[in-house]
Design a protein around this motif. Structure first.
Motif, PDB file in Angstrom:
ATOM      1  N   GLU A  60      43.377  37.607  33.162  1.00 23.23           N
ATOM      2  CA  GLU A  60      42.158  37.429  34.206  1.00 23.23           C
ATOM      3  C   GLU A  60      41.775  38.785  33.711  1.00 23.23           C
ATOM      4  O   GLU A  60      42.778  39.973  34.542  1.00 23.23           O
ATOM      5  CB  GLU A  60      42.235  37.258  35.444  1.00 23.23           C
ATOM      6  CG  GLU A  60      40.916  37.015  35.442  1.00 23.23           C
ATOM      7  CD  GLU A  60      40.708  36.379  37.975  1.00 23.23           C
ATOM      8  OE1 GLU A  60      42.001  35.884  37.991  1.00 23.23           O
ATOM      9  OE2 GLU A  60      39.795  36.915  38.456  1.00 23.23           O
ATOM     10  N   LEU A  61      40.564  39.525  33.576  1.00 20.34           N
ATOM     11  CA  LEU A  61      39.898  40.805  33.929  1.00 20.34           C
ATOM     12  C   LEU A  61      38.697  40.936  34.623  1.00 20.34           C
ATOM     13  O   LEU A  61      37.708  39.806  33.791  1.00 20.34           O
ATOM     14  CB  LEU A  61      39.534  41.371  32.051  1.00 20.34           C
ATOM     15  CG  LEU A  61      38.521  42.902  32.138  1.00 20.34           C
ATOM     16  CD1 LEU A  61      40.290  43.214  32.270  1.00 20.34           C
ATOM     17  CD2 LEU A  61      38.522  42.157  30.429  1.00 20.34           C
ATOM     18  N   SER A  62      38.770  42.031  35.658  1.00 12.87           N
ATOM     19  CA  SER A  62      37.369  41.899  36.475  1.00 12.87           C
ATOM     20  C   SER A  62      36.810  42.490  35.880  1.00 12.87           C
ATOM     21  O   SER A  62      36.268  43.770  34.865  1.00 12.87           O
ATOM     22  CB  SER A  62      38.101  42.757  37.250  1.00 12.87           C
ATOM     23  OG  SER A  62      36.427  42.601  38.743  1.00 12.87           O
ATOM     24  N   TRP A  63      35.090  42.096  35.690  1.00  7.16           N
ATOM     25  CA  TRP A  63      33.976  42.719  34.512  1.00  7.16           C
ATOM     26  C   TRP A  63      32.682  43.324  35.404  1.00  7.16           C
ATOM     27  O   TRP A  63      32.576  44.378  35.495  1.00  7.16           O
ATOM     28  CB  TRP A  63      33.630  41.291  34.217  1.00  7.16           C
ATOM     29  CG  TRP A  63      32.394  41.498  33.169  1.00  7.16           C
ATOM     30  CD1 TRP A  63      32.289  42.852  32.585  1.00  7.16           C
ATOM     31  CD2 TRP A  63      31.574  40.772  32.040  1.00  7.16           C
ATOM     32  NE1 TRP A  63      31.755  42.379  32.209  1.00  7.16           N
ATOM     33  CE2 TRP A  63      31.157  41.813  31.299  1.00  7.16           C
ATOM     34  CE3 TRP A  63      31.241  38.959  32.242  1.00  7.16           C
ATOM     35  CZ2 TRP A  63      30.072  40.529  30.647  1.00  7.16           C
ATOM     36  CZ3 TRP A  63      30.953  38.659  31.439  1.00  7.16           C
ATOM     37  CH2 TRP A  63      29.762  39.447  30.545  1.00  7.16           C
ATOM     38  N   PRO A  65      32.930  43.116  39.533  1.00  3.46           N
ATOM     39  CA  PRO A  65      33.812  42.348  40.424  1.00  3.46           C
ATOM     40  C   PRO A  65      32.370  42.435  41.929  1.00  3.46           C
ATOM     41  O   PRO A  65      32.511  41.329  42.182  1.00  3.46           O
ATOM     42  CB  PRO A  65      33.946  43.592  40.705  1.00  3.46           C
ATOM     43  CG  PRO A  65      33.989  44.831  39.498  1.00  3.46           C
ATOM     44  CD  PRO A  65      33.294  44.485  38.422  1.00  3.46           C
ATOM     45  N   ASP A  68      31.618  39.381  41.233  1.00  4.31           N
ATOM     46  CA  ASP A  68      32.546  38.016  41.355  1.00  4.31           C
ATOM     47  C   ASP A  68      33.031  37.670  40.030  1.00  4.31           C
ATOM     48  O   ASP A  68      32.719  36.629  39.703  1.00  4.31           O
ATOM     49  CB  ASP A  68      32.238  37.246  42.295  1.00  4.31           C
ATOM     50  CG  ASP A  68      33.775  35.900  42.492  1.00  4.31           C
ATOM     51  OD1 ASP A  68      35.287  36.811  42.324  1.00  4.31           O
ATOM     52  OD2 ASP A  68      33.951  35.113  43.304  1.00  4.31           O
ATOM     53  N   SER A  70      34.482  37.535  36.033  1.00  6.52           N
ATOM     54  CA  SER A  70      34.834  37.905  35.539  1.00  6.52           C
ATOM     55  C   SER A  70      35.920  37.618  34.282  1.00  6.52           C
ATOM     56  O   SER A  70      35.175  36.105  33.912  1.00  6.52           O
ATOM     57  CB  SER A  70      36.253  37.732  36.652  1.00  6.52           C
ATOM     58  OG  SER A  70      36.984  36.433  36.971  1.00  6.52           O
ATOM     59  N   VAL A  72      38.392  35.417  32.031  1.00  3.32           N
ATOM     60  CA  VAL A  72      39.340  34.614  32.638  1.00  3.32           C
ATOM     61  C   VAL A  72      39.831  34.381  31.089  1.00  3.32           C
ATOM     62  O   VAL A  72      39.090  33.679  30.848  1.00  3.32           O
ATOM     63  CB  VAL A  72      39.023  33.763  33.282  1.00  3.32           C
ATOM     64  CG1 VAL A  72      40.528  32.838  33.484  1.00  3.32           C
ATOM     65  CG2 VAL A  72      38.959  34.092  35.079  1.00  3.32           C
ATOM     66  N   SER A 128      37.025  30.433  28.033  1.00  2.00           N
ATOM     67  CA  SER A 128      36.908  31.228  29.063  1.00  2.00           C
ATOM     68  C   SER A 128      37.013  29.744  30.317  1.00  2.00           C
ATOM     69  O   SER A 128      36.687  28.968  30.463  1.00  2.00           O
ATOM     70  CB  SER A 128      35.148  31.550  29.708  1.00  2.00           C
ATOM     71  OG  SER A 128      35.162  32.509  28.740  1.00  2.00           O
ATOM     72  N   HIS A 130      35.905  31.564  33.637  1.00  2.00           N
ATOM     73  CA  HIS A 130      34.625  31.432  34.474  1.00  2.00           C
ATOM     74  C   HIS A 130      33.477  30.759  33.966  1.00  2.00           C
ATOM     75  O   HIS A 130      32.883  31.281  32.793  1.00  2.00           O
ATOM     76  CB  HIS A 130      34.674  32.812  34.929  1.00  2.00           C
ATOM     77  CG  HIS A 130      33.521  33.371  35.574  1.00  2.00           C
ATOM     78  ND1 HIS A 130      32.718  33.452  35.243  1.00  2.00           N
ATOM     79  CD2 HIS A 130      34.086  33.502  37.242  1.00  2.00           C
ATOM     80  CE1 HIS A 130      32.058  33.814  37.259  1.00  2.00           C
ATOM     81  NE2 HIS A 130      32.833  34.276  37.864  1.00  2.00           N
ATOM     82  N   SER A 133      31.297  33.186  32.335  1.00  2.00           N
ATOM     83  CA  SER A 133      31.132  34.270  31.202  1.00  2.00           C
ATOM     84  C   SER A 133      31.049  33.179  30.182  1.00  2.00           C
ATOM     85  O   SER A 133      31.109  33.948  28.438  1.00  2.00           O
ATOM     86  CB  SER A 133      32.868  35.058  30.867  1.00  2.00           C
ATOM     87  OG  SER A 133      33.874  33.918  31.169  1.00  2.00           O
ATOM     88  N   SER A 191      34.994  28.871  38.921  1.00  2.00           N
ATOM     89  CA  SER A 191      35.710  28.472  38.204  1.00  2.00           C
ATOM     90  C   SER A 191      35.842  27.335  37.478  1.00  2.00           C
ATOM     91  O   SER A 191      35.886  26.348  39.133  1.00  2.00           O
ATOM     92  CB  SER A 191      37.289  29.406  38.684  1.00  2.00           C
ATOM     93  OG  SER A 191      38.549  28.908  38.517  1.00  2.00           O
TER      94      SER A 191
END
Lengths: 810, 113, 140
Positions: A60-63, A65, A68, A70, A72, A128, A130, A133, A191
């Motif tokens: 996971e990489l927060s994009w 925040p 919410d 990210s 993933v 992905s 998420h 994304s 998610s």
């Protein structure tokens, strides 16, 4: 290498591609690009052994925040299979393109940047977790597809095809976004994995069916399902490597991926089952029937892709029935999902090789028109062999992998008889029948494709080039795919445990904990009691007869009226929106400053009046007023008289002097209201302004009144009403704002600190140069720009440049 | 006085808008000039007109006129001078090039944007 | 704008210097009493305009051979540098300082950095106004 880095690796490499293309001109840029998919395919290859056992990986990489959102990267059986397809076929396509695209003539820099962009986007789509994304990458594939289809942007057809694909897929993408948002609202998460866990709760929600339909529209547009398939044949204007890669092996399968990925959520609804199955079968039928009509090699392949995508779609639909049944039937229907994934893989191999062959034929003979081609067998023996392997697999002939999955497909449609709900009763027979007819046509166009190109009479006089075998490099990629076609036929279960079972386990998480739980094996021979066997034999027989008599019945297609075609509908729609937008914008963008001013003033009146009314803002406070003196009334009268003079006068001079009079009276007001700085400035500036007007007097137009006659009475009335409205609004605001002081004025601070902090006595001047010095700095900047503009207008002779263009007086 | 001023400002705005909406270039420019006068007075009136003394520090005086609107107006006066000059030049250059000062004819047509 | 009015011309020569001195006064006084860069600059320009009305453009240009664009530029630079100067003393952009000095002849005087900034404003206003007038008046 991290998973997220792997997604972005192609984009990162894409950044240096244009420089490589410019600087290293003696090596084909493709060789550098080739390294990217090669590295990635080995990278993802290392995941096979563990994913086989049912493991999943997540990173996971927060994009964003705050929202919410990210990035993933989620690797399970399904996304791994797609990632391998994307990078594997990608490597072969890049290799093929090195020989297909000339390094001297083509803008390879652009081409490979788009291709790498696509690769990243596609990897992003399938990995992905998420939804947002996923949507982002999804649209990125549409955009890169647009760029690639329009790669030869000087051709009208390319631009048309690019735009069409973009319009349709982006439309679907937006629908899908709507579905995603609904899902997010329902499940309070974006998610996918968490949504899957909540599926039993979600199914009762009122938005559920809406979300389902919207997501399906996204999937159907991308995967070229009926009625959205029309963009795919036009997308064939892209260079053939692109067609092979995006429009048969990967991008168009994104819709299938989406359906597969969302099956655990949506399959709980029967709407899903019937929509996916029904649209899939209809597309299969439609695509196969119209493929026979085509004369362009790539168009045949495009329609065949449409139909094969429909086949896989319907298999996914049938597979999702397993959520509605219990006991042994679960396995019966899961086989359909299994067959879908199997056929998806097979399709990538045989269709990829066929596209490459079509490209080779085009490249070596200069035409793709099947009516001009023929008898290439002896000239291009290797190409012919590959084409035959691919076509036979597509037709479902034994010894090639297509046979296995086609057999499973027919079986799956037959298994519908076990699904007895909603008084389906004997209607189920419709599904195998449609499937069977479509298979017959598939058989016909497969043979048509290969034999009309490679057998029959060679017509060299019709070909722009002298035909000969392609260079070895172009043959490598299709050969590899053709070999795979045969290998998969002989050891299907090996591939099944490597790729298919993990993917199926990901689609059916409830039924199977680990891929190894999936018990069934792929068999070429099911015994004499298998109904699919007889259906297949029937396909071969009828198909062969139809193929032989194709010249007799093909003219039937000509009798289908062109009026009802979907393309016509699309063109009409585009035309309509074009014209509509044009008419709409030209209805208010008149080009006349007066119209725009009227909009502004009208908006001013309406907005202010509304705000005052709603907020109840108009207050009149008569307590704190300054007294009225005789002198002030006198000045007011002078002001009004001068203003009226400006309004009624016919002479320029009078108007200018009256304007000066207004300015001087305003200066008098400044004196009365204790503003010496303003008064000084106003007096001087009025003097300079009058000098300015007089200086320009010589050049100025007459004070024409163009709105004199009777016909302009309405015009004047309108102007007067708007002016009156503005005047009244301003008066009301002036009174209201004076009557209520909502916040303490900042002036108190200035008054207190002006001597102690700024060391000055004239508060106004100190505000200008110190407290609000920034304003002043920019103000003198604006003044400078204005004067430079004036210098420009006067010294640069615009008139000479443009010629003496005069507007004729009407 | 504030009420009288408000009405006066409204009148100035009305005249200015009426001029701006007309077809003749010169009237439009004069209209913008009037509009800025109106705006300046509006700013001044909004801040209140009842100051005893000019906002210049002096012994024994506490009731100053509000200096902030005055500073704003001072800036606005100079800027509006620049704008008037600019539009004046723009107008007469346009008049010279196009040959008309009628806004309806100046707006261009289908093939002459 | 050709005029040959002897009375106006003679008076103007004297009045010009009076107005000029007045503009300087108004400029320096600006920090404590009404006046400042804007007004000073405008008064200065109106003095030159008066000259132009009395004589004609060409003569005035010969009398005062200045390029007003350059004046504008110099003014802008002075203002900008004054504003930017503060950052070298590690205080925010546009922080002014002042102090009191005992100068000969003038007695105790305060010197402000704000005054330098105002000088820039003065120059810009003169430059811009004169440029505009000259351009419009000189355009045939």
């Amino acid at each position: 290498m991290s998973l997220i880095f792997a997604i972005f690796l192609p984009i990162i490499i894409a950044l240096v591609i244009p420089f490589l293309f410019k600087k290293v001109s003696n090596i084909h840029t493709g060789w550098f690009v080739l390294l990217v998919p090669l590295v990635l395919v080995f990278f993802y290859g290392t995941y096979i052994p563990t994913v086989m056992d049912g493991n999943t990986y997540i990173e996971e990489l927060s994009w964003v925040p705050s929202l919410d959102i990210s990035l993933v990267s989620y690797i399970d059986g399904l996304s791994l299979l797609f990632s391998l397809l994307i990078t594997g076929i990608g490597a072969l396509v890049v290799l093929y393109s090195i020989f297909y695209l000339d390094k001297e003539k083509e803008k390879l820099g652009n081409f490979y940047v788009y291709l790498l962009l696509f690769m990243s986007a596609m990897l992003g789509v399938v990995q992905s977790d998420h939804l947002i994304s996923l949507y982002f990458f999804w649209e990125l594939t549409s955009i890169s597809s647009f760029l690639l289809i329009g790669y030869w942007y000087t051709k009208d057809r390319s631009r048309f095809g690019a735009l069409k694909s973009m319009m349709i897929t982006v439309f679907g993408g937006l629908m899908m976004l709507g579905g995603f948002v609904l899902l997010g609202i329902m499940g309070e998460t974006f998610s996918i994995r968490e949504l899957i866990d909540q599926a039993p709760i979600l199914v009762g929600h009122e938005f559920f069916v809406w979300a389902l339909v919207l997501v399906l529209i996204g999937a159907f547009t991308k995967s070229a399902q009926f009625p959205f398939y029309i963009w795919l044949p036009d997308a064939m204007e892209a260079p053939t490597p692109v067609s092979a890669y995006l429009h048969s092996a990967t991008m168009v399968k994104a819709g299938l991926y989406l359906v597969a990925r969302f099956t655990p959520i949506f399959a709980l609804s029967e709407v899903w089952v019937w929509l996916v199955t029904g649209v899939g079968l209809l597309t299969l039928f439609w695509g196969s029937v119209f493929a026979v009509k085509q004369t362009d090699l790539k168009a045949i392949l495009a329609f065949s892709t449409v139909s094969q995508l429909g086949l896989i779609m319907s298999l996914l639909g049938i597979g999702s029935i397993s959520y509605h049944v219990t006991g042994t039937l679960v396995t019966t229907f899961t086989i359909a999902t299994f067959a879908a994934i199997f056929h998806l893989m097979n399709h990538a191999t045989f269709k990829g090789s066929l596209f490459m062959i079509a490209g080779i034929v085009d490249h070596e003979t200069g035409t793709r028109d099947i009516r001009k081609l023929g008898g290439l067998m002896s000239l291009m023996p290797i190409s012919f062999t590959i084409a035959m392997i691919g076509s036979f697999s597509m037709a479902g002939i034994p010894l090639f992998n297509g046979f296995l999955s086609k057999e499973m497909f027919l079986d799956a449609t037959l298994s519908l008889q076990h699904f007895n709900v909603h008084s389906l009763e004997s209607w189920w027979i419709l599904f195998p029948t449609v499937a069977w007819i479509a298979s017959v046509f598939t058989f016909v166009y497969s043979l048509y494709f290969v034999f009309h190109t490679f057998r029959g009479k060679h017509k060299p006089e019709l070909l722009p080039k002298k035909a000969h075998e392609a260079p070895w490099g172009m043959l490598v990629s299709p050969s590899i795919l053709a070999i795979l076609v045969i290998v998969i036929f002989f050891v299907p279960n090996y591939f099944s445990s490597l790729f298919i079972k993990p993917a199926v386990a990901a689609i059916q998480p409830l039924a199977y904990q680990v891929p190894a739980d999936i018990g069934f094996k792929i068999k070429a021979w099911h015994g004499f009691d298998s109904p699919a066997l007889y259906m297949t034999l029937g396909v071969f027989l009828i198909g062969f007869i139809l193929y032989k008599t194709i010249d007799k019945w093909a003219p039937v297609y000509e009798r289908i009226p062109a009026k009802i075609s979907l393309n016509r509908f699309y063109n009409g729609l585009m035309n309509l929106s074009d014209k509509g937008a044009n008419r709409l914008s030209s209805s208010y963008m008149t080009g006349s400053i007066r119209s725009y001013l009227i909009y502004m003033f009208a908006a001013l009146i309406i907005l202010l009046a509304l705000t005052m009314w709603i907020k109840n803002a108009f207050v009149m406070d008569l307590t704190n007023l300054a007294p009225i003196k005789f002198f002030e009334v006198l000045i007011s009268l002078i002001l009004i008289i001068s203003t009226v003079t400006i309004l009624v006068t016919k002479s320029r001079l009078t108007a200018i002097i009256a304007l000066g009079a207004v300015g001087y009276t305003v200066a008098l007001f400044y004196i009365i209201f204790k503003a010496p700085d303003l008064a000084l400035t106003q007096l001087v500036i009025e003097t300079v302004s009058v000098a300015l007007f007089l200086g320009a007097f010589y050049h100025l137009p007459k004070m024409n009144k163009y709105e004199k006659g009777k016909e302009d009475r309405r015009f004047r009335l309108n102007n007067f009403l708007i002016a009156l409205g503005v005047g009244i609004m301003v008066t009301l605001i002036a009174i209201a704002s004076h009557s209520q002081k909502l916040v303490e004025s900042i002036s108190g601070y200035y008054k207190e600190t002006v001597y102690s902090e700024a060391g000055g006595g004239n508060i106004v001047n100190v505000i200008l140069v110190d407290y609000r010095g920034f304003d002043t700095l920019f103000e003198i900047g604006v003044l400078t720009i204005a004067s430079l503009g004036i210098i420009g207008m006067i010294t640069v002779q615009l008139a000479k440049k443009k010629g003496d263009r005069k507007v004729e007086d009407k | 006085m504030e009420i009288l001023m408000s009405i006066l400002i409204g009148f100035l705005f009305m005249a200015a808008v009426y001029l701006i909406l007309s077809r003749s270039l010169l009237r439009i420019i004069i209209g913008t000039g009037l509009l800025s006068h109106g705006t300046h007075l509006l700013l001044l009136t909004m801040g209140g007109l009842g100051g005893e003394s000019a906002p210049v520090l002096a012994e024994g005086i506490t009731d100053y006129a509000d200096p902030l609107p005055q500073a704003l107006i001072l800036t606005a006066i100079v800027i509006s001078f620049g704008v008037t000059a600019f539009s004046l030049v723009l107008a007469y250059r346009a008049y010279k090039v196009v040959g008309t000062d009628n806004m309806d004819l100046m707006k261009g047509n289908e093939d002459n944007d | 704008m050709k005029t040959n009015d002897l009375i106006i011309q003679t008076t103007t020569k004297v009045v010009f210097f009076i107005i000029f001195l007045f503009s300087i006064h108004i400029f320096f006084a600006g920090h404590y009493t009404p006046g400042g860069g804007f007004v000073g600059g405008l008064v200065m320009s109106s003095a030159i305009v008066l000259l132009m009305l009395a004589f004609d453009l060409k003569t005035v240009q010969d009398m005062l051979p200045v390029n007003y664009t350059v004046i504008t530029a110099i003014g802008l630079i002075i203002s900008l540098l004054t504003a930017a100067g503060s950052i070298f003393f590690n205080v925010p952009f546009f922080t002014h300082v002042y102090d009191y000095f005992n100068l000969p002849l003038l007695g105790e005087t305060s010197i402000h950095t704000a005054m330098f900034f105002d000088t820039g404003v003065y120059l810009v206003v003169v430059g811009v106004t004169m440029n505009i007038i000259q351009m419009i008046g000189g355009d045939e």
